[in-house]
Scaffold this motif. Structure first.
Motif, short mmCIF file in Angstrom:
data_model
loop_
_atom_site.label_atom_id
_atom_site.label_comp_id
_atom_site.label_asym_id
_atom_site.label_seq_id
_atom_site.Cartn_x
_atom_site.Cartn_y
_atom_site.Cartn_z
N THR A 42 0.82 -1.21 0.00
CA THR A 42 0.00 0.00 0.00
C THR A 42 0.85 1.26 0.00
OG1 THR A 42 -0.16 -0.12 2.40
CG2 THR A 42 -1.93 -1.13 1.15
N THR A 43 2.14 1.14 0.21
CA THR A 43 2.97 2.33 0.39
C THR A 43 4.08 2.50 -0.61
OG1 THR A 43 2.63 1.98 2.73
CG2 THR A 43 4.28 3.61 2.11
N LEU A 44 4.72 1.39 -0.99
CA LEU A 44 5.95 1.51 -1.76
C LEU A 44 5.65 1.80 -3.23
CD1 LEU A 44 8.98 1.29 -1.26
CD2 LEU A 44 8.86 -1.09 -1.95
N LEU A 45 5.89 3.03 -3.63
CA LEU A 45 5.69 3.42 -5.02
C LEU A 45 7.04 3.41 -5.71
CD1 LEU A 45 3.32 6.41 -4.29
CD2 LEU A 45 2.67 4.11 -4.98
N SER A 46 7.01 3.33 -7.02
CA SER A 46 8.28 3.21 -7.73
C SER A 46 9.06 4.52 -7.71
CB SER A 46 8.06 2.74 -9.15
OG SER A 46 7.07 3.52 -9.77
N SER A 47 8.41 5.61 -7.35
CA SER A 47 9.16 6.85 -7.18
C SER A 47 8.75 7.48 -5.86
CB SER A 47 8.89 7.81 -8.33
OG SER A 47 7.54 8.18 -8.31
N GLY A 48 9.65 8.22 -5.29
CA GLY A 48 9.36 8.83 -4.00
C GLY A 48 10.61 8.78 -3.17
N GLN A 49 10.66 9.62 -2.16
CA GLN A 49 11.84 9.65 -1.29
C GLN A 49 11.51 8.92 -0.01
OE1 GLN A 49 15.06 10.71 -2.01
NE2 GLN A 49 15.35 9.62 -0.10
N TYR A 50 12.21 7.83 0.20
CA TYR A 50 11.95 7.01 1.38
C TYR A 50 13.15 7.04 2.30
CZ TYR A 50 8.23 5.18 -1.49
OH TYR A 50 7.11 5.09 -2.26
N GLU A 51 12.86 6.92 3.58
CA GLU A 51 13.93 6.78 4.56
C GLU A 51 13.72 5.46 5.26
OE1 GLU A 51 14.10 9.99 7.31
OE2 GLU A 51 15.04 11.34 5.86
N LEU A 52 14.81 4.75 5.49
CA LEU A 52 14.73 3.47 6.17
C LEU A 52 15.39 3.62 7.53
CD1 LEU A 52 13.63 0.71 5.22
CD2 LEU A 52 15.98 0.03 4.82
N HIS A 53 14.64 3.28 8.58
CA HIS A 53 15.16 3.35 9.94
C HIS A 53 15.38 1.94 10.44
CE1 HIS A 53 14.04 7.68 10.34
NE2 HIS A 53 13.14 7.32 9.45
N VAL A 54 16.61 1.62 10.80
CA VAL A 54 16.94 0.28 11.25
C VAL A 54 17.54 0.36 12.65
CG1 VAL A 54 18.23 -1.83 10.71
CG2 VAL A 54 17.46 -0.35 8.86
N HIS A 55 16.93 -0.35 13.60
CA HIS A 55 17.42 -0.34 14.98
C HIS A 55 17.36 -1.74 15.55
CE1 HIS A 55 17.27 4.03 14.99
NE2 HIS A 55 16.05 3.94 14.50
N GLY A 56 18.48 -2.18 16.12
CA GLY A 56 18.45 -3.50 16.76
C GLY A 56 19.82 -4.13 16.79
N PRO A 57 19.86 -5.38 17.26
CA PRO A 57 21.13 -6.06 17.50
C PRO A 57 21.93 -6.36 16.23
CG PRO A 57 19.28 -7.57 17.83
CD PRO A 57 18.71 -6.20 17.65
N ASP A 58 21.25 -6.48 15.09
CA ASP A 58 21.97 -6.80 13.85
C ASP A 58 21.75 -5.71 12.80
OD1 ASP A 58 19.29 -7.31 13.46
OD2 ASP A 58 19.53 -9.43 12.92
N GLU A 59 21.68 -4.45 13.29
CA GLU A 59 21.32 -3.36 12.38
C GLU A 59 22.34 -3.11 11.28
OE1 GLU A 59 22.41 0.74 14.66
OE2 GLU A 59 20.71 -0.34 15.48
N ASP A 60 23.63 -3.32 11.56
CA ASP A 60 24.62 -3.07 10.51
C ASP A 60 24.43 -4.01 9.33
OD1 ASP A 60 25.67 -1.02 12.00
OD2 ASP A 60 27.24 -2.25 12.90
#
Length: 80
Positions: A42-60
């Motif tokens: 419902t959200t991911l369009l082929s164009s647009g500016q997205y930010e990905l937030h990754v937090h947790g023990p294996d984030e790297d």
């Protein structure tokens, strides 16, 4: 605006699910759990500016894998 193709969505979600970290996509003021295929559909369009937030023990490792899968499908992403 066309949504990203189904293959991209499934691969992104499957990749996210390999990690214990929380992986959240921010678009405008929406936050979507990348592990949820429905949320991505419902959200991911082929164009647009997205930010990905990754937090947790294996984030790297998660950041690296997510960057690769987004790039593979030519999706613009900023990992913060």
């Amino acid at each position: 605006m066309p949504s990203a193709n189904n293959t991209a969505i499934v691969e992104i979600s499957q990749t996210a699910n390999q990690f214990r970290s929380s992986i959240v996509l921010q678009y405008d003021n929406k936050y979507i759990d990348v592990k949820s295929i429905l949320g991505l559909f419902t959200t991911l369009l082929s164009s647009g500016q997205y930010e990905l937030h990754v937090h947790g023990p294996d984030e790297d490792e998660a950041k690296k894998a997510m960057a690769e899968v987004f790039a593979k499908h030519q999706l613009e992403i900023a990992i913060v």
